[in-house]
Enzyme design. Sequence first.
Site, PDB file in Angstrom:
ATOM      1  N   GLU A   1       0.816  -1.228   0.000  1.00  0.00           N
ATOM      2  CA  GLU A   1       0.000   0.000   0.000  1.00  0.00           C
ATOM      3  C   GLU A   1       0.840   1.264   0.000  1.00  0.00           C
ATOM      4  O   GLU A   1       1.245   1.753   1.052  1.00  0.00           O
ATOM      5  CB  GLU A   1      -0.942   0.014   1.222  1.00  0.00           C
ATOM      6  CG  GLU A   1      -1.831   1.256   1.248  1.00  0.00           C
ATOM      7  CD  GLU A   1      -2.803   1.324   2.442  1.00  0.00           C
ATOM      8  OE1 GLU A   1      -2.714   0.462   3.344  1.00  0.00           O
ATOM      9  OE2 GLU A   1      -3.624   2.237   2.473  1.00  0.00           O
TER      10      GLU A   1
ATOM     11  N   LYS B   1      -2.415  -1.824  -3.247  1.00  0.00           N
ATOM     12  CA  LYS B   1      -3.466  -0.970  -2.665  1.00  0.00           C
ATOM     13  C   LYS B   1      -3.056   0.488  -2.830  1.00  0.00           C
ATOM     14  O   LYS B   1      -2.379   1.047  -1.967  1.00  0.00           O
ATOM     15  CB  LYS B   1      -3.660  -1.332  -1.186  1.00  0.00           C
ATOM     16  CG  LYS B   1      -4.670  -0.435  -0.459  1.00  0.00           C
ATOM     17  CD  LYS B   1      -5.127  -1.064   0.851  1.00  0.00           C
ATOM     18  CE  LYS B   1      -5.991  -0.101   1.644  1.00  0.00           C
ATOM     19  NZ  LYS B   1      -6.651  -0.741   2.800  1.00  0.00           N
TER      20      LYS B   1
HETATM   21  P1  13P Z   1      -9.218   4.289   4.135  1.00  0.00           P
HETATM   22  O1  13P Z   1     -10.091   3.597   3.107  1.00  0.00           O
HETATM   23  O2  13P Z   1     -10.002   4.896   5.260  1.00  0.00           O
HETATM   24  O3  13P Z   1      -8.224   5.198   3.507  1.00  0.00           O
HETATM   25  O4  13P Z   1      -8.407   3.135   4.860  1.00  0.00           O
HETATM   26  C1  13P Z   1      -7.779   2.199   4.107  1.00  0.00           C
HETATM   27  C2  13P Z   1      -6.570   1.730   4.807  1.00  0.00           C
HETATM   28  O5  13P Z   1      -6.450   0.566   5.106  1.00  0.00           O
HETATM   29  C3  13P Z   1      -5.497   2.687   5.100  1.00  0.00           C
HETATM   30  O6  13P Z   1      -4.345   1.991   5.446  1.00  0.00           O
END
Ligand code: 13P
Length: 332
Positions: A176, A218
């Site tokens: 991510e 992500k």
């Molecule tokens: P949000 O969808 O609230 O941005 O959270 C996703 C997430 O896992 C952030 O690390």
Amino acid sequence: MSQTLSDIAKALVVDGKGILAADESSPTIKKRFDGIGVEATEDNRRDYRTMLFTSPDAGRYISGVILFDETLRQSAADGTPLVGILTSGGIIPGIKVDKGAKPLAGFPGEKVTEGLDGLRDRCAEYAQLGAKFTKWRAVYTIGDDGPSAACLTANAHALARYAAIAQEAGLVPIVEPEVLMDGDHSIDDCQVVSEEVLRTVFAELTIQEIELEGMLLKPNMVLSGADCPEQAGVEEVAKRTVQTLKRAVPAAVPGIVFLSGGQSDEVATLHLNAMNKLGEQLPWQLSFSYGRALQAAPLKAWAGKTENLATAQSAFLERAKANGAATLGAYA
Ligand code: 13P
């Protein structure tokens, strides 16, 4: 036969389903609870997450849930392990394994995510406890001259080291890299930075020989900064995001699961839906791994009260169903 990394990754992005990110650390969930006037005790955290996970039919739209360490070990008030609730509902348990974004030495305002020390042992334990996938989040800020090369390379290196350790433990890594929407930058700036971030991350994943078929990406969507006076519309966001991903994400990656990052729940759904409606033949599934965009409505409806359980669960189901439809470009 045991599931391969690729089997798990594909199951997480099967048509019509996506991931619930419920892995808020204790300080973050406290912030969310403060917003509804509920004390962030261990029992309240357990009851809130039990409410989400026991929502009838959640498994029709939710493929997996990312948990925080405490939740992976927790049982509901009736003694049923929360992991067991998920798996019996056909939902795959995952775990956040990073230790948070910390100030990057020498680069004020920028962050590097920590948590590699001891990660091999943590992953082995998490696999024992039933987790099948993991998450590590890096954050990048768009500033006057940021993100710096130091921030790009330090975070890419850590993401790849994490992904290698997770795969070695048989856990699918969700990689991510989040370019934050904070700031008054234009969508052009967000697109340039997002592409640079993704290229840097995949270069490092390649060096460290990550199995691309056994991971998920992500990313943020390509958006105008939250304070930018000119806000790009839904179609523009969809086109720019897909264009950026096509430039930087290898076709071997089975799925891209977006974070919501502070978009309203409805807008996050519309953006995902528009991308899947572009009619392009894309090599990866485009799905969701939303935290706030799935939880804002049920959190408010729940408000810490047992009598609100059914209303909160239907608020959650409504968002899950809408986003499930958006993975097919079928949200109306
Ligand atoms: P949000 O969808 O609230 O941005 O959270 C996703 C997430 O896992 C952030 O690390």
